[in-house]
Motif scaffolding. Structure first.
Motif, PDB file in Angstrom:
ATOM      1  N   ILE A   1      92.418 -76.092  49.902  1.00  0.00           N
ATOM      2  CA  ILE A   1      93.219 -77.237  49.439  1.00  0.00           C
ATOM      3  C   ILE A   1      92.537 -77.907  48.252  1.00  0.00           C
ATOM      4  N   ASN A   2      91.222 -77.898  48.266  1.00  0.00           N
ATOM      5  CA  ASN A   2      90.510 -78.482  47.137  1.00  0.00           C
ATOM      6  C   ASN A   2      90.813 -77.700  45.859  1.00  0.00           C
ATOM      7  N   LYS A   3      90.867 -76.366  45.985  1.00  0.00           N
ATOM      8  CA  LYS A   3      91.186 -75.556  44.801  1.00  0.00           C
ATOM      9  C   LYS A   3      92.635 -75.785  44.364  1.00  0.00           C
ATOM     10  N   ASP A   4      93.528 -75.988  45.321  1.00  0.00           N
ATOM     11  CA  ASP A   4      94.942 -76.156  44.986  1.00  0.00           C
ATOM     12  C   ASP A   4      95.258 -77.545  44.434  1.00  0.00           C
ATOM     13  N   LEU A   5      94.717 -78.586  45.097  1.00  0.00           N
ATOM     14  CA  LEU A   5      95.166 -79.949  44.777  1.00  0.00           C
ATOM     15  C   LEU A   5      94.029 -80.916  44.506  1.00  0.00           C
ATOM     16  N   ARG A   6      92.804 -80.388  44.479  1.00  0.00           N
ATOM     17  CA  ARG A   6      91.597 -81.196  44.279  1.00  0.00           C
ATOM     18  C   ARG A   6      91.471 -82.291  45.342  1.00  0.00           C
ATOM     19  N   LYS A   7      91.954 -81.998  46.564  1.00  0.00           N
ATOM     20  CA  LYS A   7      91.797 -82.977  47.642  1.00  0.00           C
ATOM     21  C   LYS A   7      90.375 -82.889  48.168  1.00  0.00           C
ATOM     22  N   SER A   8      89.804 -84.045  48.551  1.00  0.00           N
ATOM     23  CA  SER A   8      88.453 -84.037  49.098  1.00  0.00           C
ATOM     24  C   SER A   8      88.501 -83.527  50.540  1.00  0.00           C
ATOM     25  N   GLU A   9      87.315 -83.162  51.062  1.00  0.00           N
ATOM     26  CA  GLU A   9      87.258 -82.632  52.426  1.00  0.00           C
ATOM     27  C   GLU A   9      87.728 -83.689  53.441  1.00  0.00           C
ATOM     28  N   VAL A  10      87.256 -84.934  53.243  1.00  0.00           N
ATOM     29  CA  VAL A  10      87.651 -86.000  54.168  1.00  0.00           C
ATOM     30  C   VAL A  10      89.154 -86.260  54.027  1.00  0.00           C
ATOM     31  N   GLY A  11      89.636 -86.234  52.779  1.00  0.00           N
ATOM     32  CA  GLY A  11      91.070 -86.439  52.531  1.00  0.00           C
ATOM     33  C   GLY A  11      91.905 -85.406  53.262  1.00  0.00           C
ATOM     34  N   THR A  12      91.438 -84.147  53.244  1.00  0.00           N
ATOM     35  CA  THR A  12      92.178 -83.077  53.923  1.00  0.00           C
ATOM     36  C   THR A  12      92.221 -83.328  55.419  1.00  0.00           C
ATOM     37  N   GLN A  13      91.084 -83.780  55.971  1.00  0.00           N
ATOM     38  CA  GLN A  13      91.081 -84.070  57.408  1.00  0.00           C
ATOM     39  C   GLN A  13      92.016 -85.228  57.728  1.00  0.00           C
ATOM     40  N   LEU A  14      91.927 -86.288  56.902  1.00  0.00           N
ATOM     41  CA  LEU A  14      92.729 -87.482  57.169  1.00  0.00           C
ATOM     42  C   LEU A  14      94.217 -87.218  57.066  1.00  0.00           C
ATOM     43  N   TYR A  15      94.619 -86.473  56.037  1.00  0.00           N
ATOM     44  CA  TYR A  15      96.050 -86.356  55.743  1.00  0.00           C
ATOM     45  C   TYR A  15      96.669 -85.041  56.199  1.00  0.00           C
TER      46      TYR A  15
ATOM     47  N   PRO B   1     104.647 -70.037  54.017  1.00  0.00           N
ATOM     48  CA  PRO B   1     104.006 -71.145  53.292  1.00  0.00           C
ATOM     49  C   PRO B   1     104.452 -71.167  51.828  1.00  0.00           C
ATOM     50  N   SER B   2     104.308 -72.329  51.196  1.00  0.00           N
ATOM     51  CA  SER B   2     104.697 -72.414  49.781  1.00  0.00           C
ATOM     52  C   SER B   2     103.747 -71.596  48.910  1.00  0.00           C
ATOM     53  N   GLU B   3     104.335 -70.839  47.980  1.00  0.00           N
ATOM     54  CA  GLU B   3     103.550 -70.022  47.058  1.00  0.00           C
ATOM     55  C   GLU B   3     102.843 -70.874  46.006  1.00  0.00           C
ATOM     56  N   ILE B   4     103.266 -72.131  45.874  1.00  0.00           N
ATOM     57  CA  ILE B   4     102.702 -72.981  44.814  1.00  0.00           C
ATOM     58  C   ILE B   4     101.243 -73.318  45.140  1.00  0.00           C
ATOM     59  N   CYS B   5     100.944 -73.466  46.431  1.00  0.00           N
ATOM     60  CA  CYS B   5      99.545 -73.658  46.853  1.00  0.00           C
ATOM     61  C   CYS B   5      98.949 -72.281  47.068  1.00  0.00           C
ATOM     62  N   VAL B   6      98.537 -71.636  45.985  1.00  0.00           N
ATOM     63  CA  VAL B   6      98.118 -70.235  46.005  1.00  0.00           C
ATOM     64  C   VAL B   6      97.015 -69.981  47.036  1.00  0.00           C
ATOM     65  N   HIS B   7      95.970 -70.801  46.981  1.00  0.00           N
ATOM     66  CA  HIS B   7      94.806 -70.554  47.833  1.00  0.00           C
ATOM     67  C   HIS B   7      95.112 -70.825  49.304  1.00  0.00           C
ATOM     68  N   THR B   8      95.829 -71.919  49.542  1.00  0.00           N
ATOM     69  CA  THR B   8      96.163 -72.270  50.927  1.00  0.00           C
ATOM     70  C   THR B   8      97.056 -71.211  51.555  1.00  0.00           C
TER      71      THR B   8
ATOM     72  N   LYS C   1      86.470 -75.702  57.182  1.00  0.00           N
ATOM     73  CA  LYS C   1      85.903 -75.513  55.843  1.00  0.00           C
ATOM     74  C   LYS C   1      86.810 -74.596  54.998  1.00  0.00           C
ATOM     75  N   ASP C   2      87.270 -73.491  55.599  1.00  0.00           N
ATOM     76  CA  ASP C   2      88.172 -72.594  54.851  1.00  0.00           C
ATOM     77  C   ASP C   2      89.416 -73.373  54.395  1.00  0.00           C
ATOM     78  N   ILE C   3      89.916 -74.227  55.313  1.00  0.00           N
ATOM     79  CA  ILE C   3      91.137 -74.991  55.011  1.00  0.00           C
ATOM     80  C   ILE C   3      90.886 -75.960  53.865  1.00  0.00           C
ATOM     81  N   SER C   4      89.803 -76.743  53.965  1.00  0.00           N
ATOM     82  CA  SER C   4      89.611 -77.767  52.933  1.00  0.00           C
ATOM     83  C   SER C   4      89.154 -77.173  51.603  1.00  0.00           C
ATOM     84  N   ASP C   5      88.423 -76.055  51.627  1.00  0.00           N
ATOM     85  CA  ASP C   5      88.047 -75.425  50.347  1.00  0.00           C
ATOM     86  C   ASP C   5      89.287 -74.974  49.591  1.00  0.00           C
TER      87      ASP C   5
END
Ligand code: NAD
Length: 453
Positions: free
Chosen positions: A48-62, A139-146, A42-46
């Protein structure tokens, strides 16, 4: 001492204790990493969602499913990969023990990119741990939250002295690059790739460069165009086009261009509805700098589908450009966004010629029902990877090396290739001090008599 220097010193000191070397320790660390993915999904997908608007399932899949698969495979195979390998002997070593022993390199610097921030940062880390190295993770600084979540979570699960995380931007990365490492594993664009290699050269540090570029996609008129376009649409617009192996542009004969546009348009609607902006499976451009860069590519080409955008939301609609000229802006650099240019060409010969006149791409896609067309692409072009009649999925095959060639990178990883890439293959010959008589012939004075001639 700067924060970066401290992290490197800490990893080096931990490596020198020798604790990263026993296979049991490596496996334990990998199991801990695996636990991170089960417990902190959950921490991971939240983030990534803030960084790239990826869905939770999308984060798991990719992102995370692939990493978990990679960890499982590595745990299962590590003993076999790390075992010394006996090799063929020559006359001089017939009675000796001759083998290759993979050994750790030392401290590895891992510099990640932002587009699949967990996948491209943790996958090399799995290889580094498996090979018995210490690793500084940037890690890349561009994905601030991740980046923040990675910095917080990794030390809770794996040895924080052996595998410290350093966050920060270009100055911090540059400070890291001034330090001495035993290997640098960089994922990102080719321009920065050259800077990495330059910095590495100062310490003669070997590098793996996982870069990008313009991956071509040839659609043959002898193919099921509807299925081809459905697969291309998936490959292109996943993660809003921000995928290193996304098909960058389409080459096809003018006679099928309209059909290709119609079929891609149909698939866009099927995947992302009539209004992709409100579709949870359609992402966003990472930031406004990239938004502006991508939008500027549209100015001298004809939009066939999409083209609309919202800067305040970093939204760019799935877009198709038609009758694109090789000189158009969109053809001058990797697009890395949801724009699909179509370049009409006269056929396979011109497609091969077009591809060969440009930098060697990371991926090359060909869609056709004709095996001869596939074989010609395989034999007459070069690229990091080649995939016929699909997109992206070669990335998931851990028995295949993943990496570029020429401008798209050097070195490769995934599965055993990660282990090998981050190990030194040490040549060992173990002799005994007996049988000195057989060595006589190599010692001076050299006479024909000694050789028995
Ligand atoms: P990015 O901007 O996140 O940069 C990657 C890393 O380089 C960051 O950690 C950053 O701190 C560092 N960096 C940036 N500028 C630097 C400089 N001047 N000096 C030193 N360090 C610097 O990522 P990006 O480059 O925008 O990533 C996108 C690119 O990465 C695309 O070209 C894509 O194709 C490629 N990519 C390749 C793969 C692969 O596996 N081959 C995977 C993902 C992305």
């Amino acid at each position: 001492m700067s924060r970066e220097q401290q992290a490197v010193a800490c990893a080096k000191k931990a490596f020198e204790t020798g604790r990263s070397k026993p296979l049991e320790y490596r496996i334990q660390q990998l199991k801990n990493l695996q636990r991170l993915f089960t417990e902190r999904q959950k921490d991971i997908s939240d983030a990534i969602n803030k960084d790239l608007r990826k869905s939770e399932v999308g984060t798991q899949l990719y992102e995370t499913l692939g990493l978990e698969g990679e960890i499982n495979l590595t745990i299962k195979k590590l003993k076999e990969w790390a075992a010394p390998r006996a090799v063929e002997k020559n006359l001089l070593t017939l009675s000796d023990v001759v083998y290759i022993k993979p050994e750790p390199l030392g401290v590895v610097l891992i510099i990640g990119a932002w587009n699949y921030p967990w996948a491209v940062t943790i996958q090399p880390l799995i290889g580094a741990i498996a090979a018995g190295n210490a690793a500084v993770v940037k890690p890349s600084e561009i994905c601030v939250h991740t980046a923040k979540v990675m910095e917080r979570l990794l030390p809770l699960y794996i040895d924080k002295e052996l595998y410290p995380v350093v966050t920060g931007g270009v100055p911090e990365t540059q400070e890291l690059l001034r330090q001495r490492f035993d290997h640098i594993f960089y994922t990102g664009n080719s321009v920065v790739g050259k800077l990495i290699m330059e910095a590495a050269a100062k310490h003669l540090t070997p590098v793996t460069l996982e870069l990008g570029g313009k991956s071509p996609c040839y659609i043959d008129k002898d193919s099921d165009i509807s299925i081809a376009c459905r697969r291309v649409t998936w490959g292109k617009y996943t993660n809003c086009g921000q995928t290193c192996i996304a098909p960058d542009y389409i080459l096809c004969e003018p006679s099928i261009q309209d059909q290709v546009i119609e079929e891609v348009k149909k698939s866009i609607k099927e995947f992302y509805t009539d209004n992709p902006k409100t579709c949870p499976d359609y992402g966003r451009i990472i930031n406004q700098r990239h938004f502006k860069r991508i939008m500027a590519m549209l100015s001298d080409s004809t939009v066939a589908v999409g083209g609309d955008s919202d800067e305040s939301d970093c939204y760019i609609a799935p877009t198709i450009l038609r009758d694109v000229k090789p000189e158009a802006k969109v053809m001058q650099e990797e697009i890395f966004g949801p724009i699909l240019p179509i370049l009409p060409i006269s056929g396979l010969d011109e497609a091969i010629n077009f591809i060969n006149k440009r930098e060697k791409p990371l991926a090359l896609y060909v869609f056709t029902s004709n095996d001869k067309v596939i074989q010609r692409m395989v034999n007459e072009t070069s690229s990091g990877g080649l995939l016929a009649n699909d997109c992206l999925v070669h990335y998931s095959v851990s028995s295949l090396p993943f990496g570029g060639v020429g401008n798209s990178g050097m070195g490769c990883y995934h599965g055993k290739f990660s282990f090998d890439q981050l190990s030194h293959q040490r040549s060992c010959v173990i002799k005994k001090l007996n049988m000195e008589g057989v060595n006589n012939m190599r010692y001076p004075p050299h006479t024909l008599k000694k050789l028995g001639w």
